[in-house]
Each structure stands twice: as structure tokens, then as C-alpha cells.
Design a protein around this motif. Structure first.
Motif, mmCIF file in Angstrom:
data_model
loop_
_atom_site.group_PDB
_atom_site.id
_atom_site.type_symbol
_atom_site.label_atom_id
_atom_site.label_comp_id
_atom_site.label_asym_id
_atom_site.label_seq_id
_atom_site.Cartn_x
_atom_site.Cartn_y
_atom_site.Cartn_z
ATOM 1 N N ALA A 123 0.837 -1.207 0.000
ATOM 2 C CA ALA A 123 0.000 0.000 0.000
ATOM 3 C C ALA A 123 0.864 1.246 0.000
ATOM 4 O O ALA A 123 1.994 1.235 0.510
ATOM 5 N N ARG A 124 0.318 2.299 -0.576
ATOM 6 C CA ARG A 124 0.961 3.601 -0.488
ATOM 7 C C ARG A 124 -0.104 4.682 -0.402
ATOM 8 O O ARG A 124 -1.230 4.526 -0.900
ATOM 9 N N ALA A 125 0.239 5.767 0.252
ATOM 10 C CA ALA A 125 -0.656 6.909 0.395
ATOM 11 C C ALA A 125 -0.248 7.990 -0.599
ATOM 12 O O ALA A 125 0.937 8.305 -0.716
ATOM 13 N N ASP A 173 -4.816 11.621 6.868
ATOM 14 C CA ASP A 173 -5.344 11.574 5.500
ATOM 15 C C ASP A 173 -6.861 11.764 5.451
ATOM 16 O O ASP A 173 -7.455 11.766 4.367
ATOM 17 N N LYS A 174 -7.489 11.942 6.596
ATOM 18 C CA LYS A 174 -8.950 11.955 6.703
ATOM 19 C C LYS A 174 -9.624 13.047 5.877
ATOM 20 O O LYS A 174 -10.784 12.913 5.487
ATOM 21 N N ARG A 175 -8.921 14.120 5.597
ATOM 22 C CA ARG A 175 -9.545 15.235 4.871
ATOM 23 C C ARG A 175 -9.411 15.112 3.354
ATOM 24 O O ARG A 175 -9.827 16.026 2.625
ATOM 25 N N THR A 176 -8.874 14.033 2.868
ATOM 26 C CA THR A 176 -8.757 13.845 1.421
ATOM 27 C C THR A 176 -10.143 13.874 0.781
ATOM 28 O O THR A 176 -11.036 13.127 1.192
ATOM 29 N N VAL A 178 -13.408 13.234 -1.564
ATOM 30 C CA VAL A 178 -13.913 11.976 -2.129
ATOM 31 C C VAL A 178 -13.625 11.890 -3.626
ATOM 32 O O VAL A 178 -13.689 10.808 -4.207
ATOM 33 N N SER A 179 -13.310 13.000 -4.245
ATOM 34 C CA SER A 179 -13.004 12.994 -5.674
ATOM 35 C C SER A 179 -11.555 12.615 -5.962
ATOM 36 O O SER A 179 -11.172 12.477 -7.127
ATOM 37 N N GLU A 180 -10.740 12.452 -4.911
ATOM 38 C CA GLU A 180 -9.324 12.146 -5.083
ATOM 39 C C GLU A 180 -8.980 10.772 -4.503
ATOM 40 O O GLU A 180 -9.601 10.331 -3.534
ATOM 41 N N VAL A 181 -7.983 10.146 -5.106
ATOM 42 C CA VAL A 181 -7.497 8.869 -4.574
ATOM 43 C C VAL A 181 -6.687 9.148 -3.311
ATOM 44 O O VAL A 181 -5.780 9.990 -3.306
ATOM 45 N N MET A 252 -10.704 5.861 -2.578
ATOM 46 C CA MET A 252 -10.961 7.291 -2.661
ATOM 47 C C MET A 252 -10.975 7.939 -1.274
ATOM 48 O O MET A 252 -10.969 7.270 -0.243
ATOM 49 N N GLY A 253 -11.024 9.267 -1.286
ATOM 50 C CA GLY A 253 -10.897 10.044 -0.065
ATOM 51 C C GLY A 253 -11.981 9.799 0.955
ATOM 52 O O GLY A 253 -13.116 9.460 0.643
#
Length: 270
Positions: A123-125, A173-176, A178-181, A252-253
Motif C-alpha cells: 500500500a501507499r498513500a 489523511d482523513k480530509r482527502t 472523495v473525488s481524489e485517490v 478514494m478520499g
């Protein structure tokens, strides 16, 4: 060397002989203390550890007697055969095994690079933050994230789900959106990915439901986890699942100030 010289009974070199014996005794004592320190600090008994780490990405090396490098796990001097990781770090083989048994992490203790290729999952972020695939489902009381002290109170059905690993992530990473991976999984075997959300609100009020439906995820009957957190104290929510073949899996985010969702990956035999 001085210690290898033969000293006869008539050779008047008592001082050198005593110095030689003293050096040998000091070396033996240093080896004993190093071994004892490893046992006391990390529980290593010195037994062969290949049964645990034989499929890890390691190279076994012989350490020279004058090498003063220390194992960063037990802080004792490296000696005899040691394990060198692909990221260039060296440890006692027994210390790596003990570290894995205590933490369930197959990552380098120094830089967190994966040391195990047998899982079939990496996995990677996209943010570059820390993320790690654990060897198994964590125990109750274990941390949920790499960057928070939140804990699992209950593991639900995941506690008994066979051939399942946990992807430990950074909660930041919680604020990523939903339109972004947010995260990308790479799998070499067929898997089912289970996303355990923090609450029903996490799914319904953040835009998550749209990408879940769009990308073919289904609500699961699995009972999810219960975890601690801020500000509500305890969190639990629904599980959504989807099966994948080998390849890349974009997640997704989360778009949720309460935290990210949890990722469990169930491996299927080919």
C-alpha cells in the motif's frame, strides 16, 4: 597477532601472556553481555529465526569482528550472522523476529519499508504519509493508526475472518476529498477489500456514498470494529466490500473530520 603467539614455558613473556588472556576474557565477556542484553531487551534467545522471516526481503551477512555497528532494536553490537534489509539497515535476525511478534509489523523498524513479499499486498498513500500492511488483523487494544493513539475496543467479525490483513494508515489523511485517490493497494492475488467506516454519518454526509455506489462497492453483513477517538469517544459504522483480481486498487478520499475509514484485505487462494 599478539594473541596467536605460542608462548613456551621457558619464554619469559608473562606480561604479554597475561595481556593476551585478558583480551580473550574481555572479548568473551563482551559477547556474553551482548547476548544477555539481547535477551533482556528484546527477548531474543539466539535460536534460528528463519522459520519466521525466511520469505522476507532480507540478505544474510557475516559481520566482521571489528565491526562496531549496533542493532537498533536491542542496541547490542552486531555479531556473527545478521539480516540486512533492502533499505540498507542491519539487525540481529532474532531481533527482527521478536519485533514482528510484538508489533505484527513486517516493515523495517527504522524506515517502515516493507520487508515481506509473501503477503501479496502492499500500500501507499498519495499524500506521502506513512501507511503499512500488517501481517494479520490487530489485537483488541491495538492502535488503529500510525499517527494517533486511538485503539480498537472490539474487532467485530474481523477477529475471526480468515486470511485477512489490516492496512494501518495515517489518520491525517482523513480530509482527502472523495473525488481524489487517498490510498492505492497493489495486490498479486485475488482479494476482497473491506472498508469499515466510522459511522453511518461518515458514509451519508461526506459524499462517500456516491463513490462507493459508482465504483460497485456493496454493503456487507460483517459486523465492524469499535474504536476510540475524539470527540465522541467510541466509533462504529458499516462495512462495504468489493472483490478484486491482481493489480492496483485505488481507494478514494474519506472527507471526514472524524477520521479515515479502516481497510481490511482478505486474501483468496489461487
Amino acid at each position: 597477532s599478539r594473541c596467536s603467539k605460542l608462548v613456551s614455558a621457558s619464554d619469559p613473556q608473562p606480561i604479554e601472556t597475561h595481556a593476551c588472556k585478558g583480551a580473550m576474557a574481555a572479548a568473551a565477556m563482551a559477547e556474553f553481555v551482548g547476548g544477555l542484553r539481547r535477551v533482556l531487551l528484546c527477548g531474543c534467545s539466539g535460536h534460528n529465526s528463519r522459520s519466521c522471516v525466511r520469505e522476507w526481503n532480507l540478505m544474510l551477512e557475516e559481520v566482521a569482528d571489528d565491526d562496531e555497528e549496533e542493532c537498533s532494536i536491542c542496541l547490542a553490537q552486531l555479531s556473527d550472522e545478521v539480516a540486512k534489509t533492502q533499505c540498507g539497515h542491519r539487525f540481529h535476525l532474532e531481533c527482527l523476529e521478536r519485533n514482528f511478534r510484538a508489533s505484527r509489523r513486517t516493515a523495517c523498524p527504522l524506515c517502515r519499508r516493507s520487508l515481506c513479499s509473501a503477503l501479496g499486498v502492499s500500500a501507499r498513500a498519495t499524500s506521502g504519509r506513512a501507511i503499512e500492511v500488517l501481517e494479520a488483523v490487530p489485537r483488541m487494544g491495538s492502535r488503529c493508526h500510525l499517527d494517533r493513539n486511538y485503539r480498537f475496543v472490539l474487532l467485530g467479525d474481523f477477529a475471526q475472518l480468515p486470511q485477512t490483513v489490516f492496512v494501518e494508515t495515517s489518520n491525517e489523511d482523513k480530509r482527502t476529498p472523495v473525488s481524489e485517490v487517498m490510498w492505492i493497494l497493489e495486490v498479486t492475488v485475488p482479494v476482497t477489500v473491506h472498508l469499515n467506516f466510522r459511522s453511518e454519518r461518515h458514509v451519508l454526509n461526506t459524499g462517500v456514498l456516491e463513490w462507493i455506489q459508482e465504483k460497485g462497492w456493496s454493503r456487507s453483513s460483517l459486523v465492524g470494529t469499535v474504536s476510540t477517538g475524539v470527540p465522541d469517544g467510541l466509533y462504529w459504522g458499516p462495512v462495504y466490500s468489493k472483490s478484486f483480481g491482481p493489480g492496483a486498487i485505488p481507494l478514494m478520499g474519506s472527507n471526514c473530520t472524524l477520521g479515515t475509514y479502516f481497510v481490511f484485505v482478505q486474501l483468496h487462494a489461487t
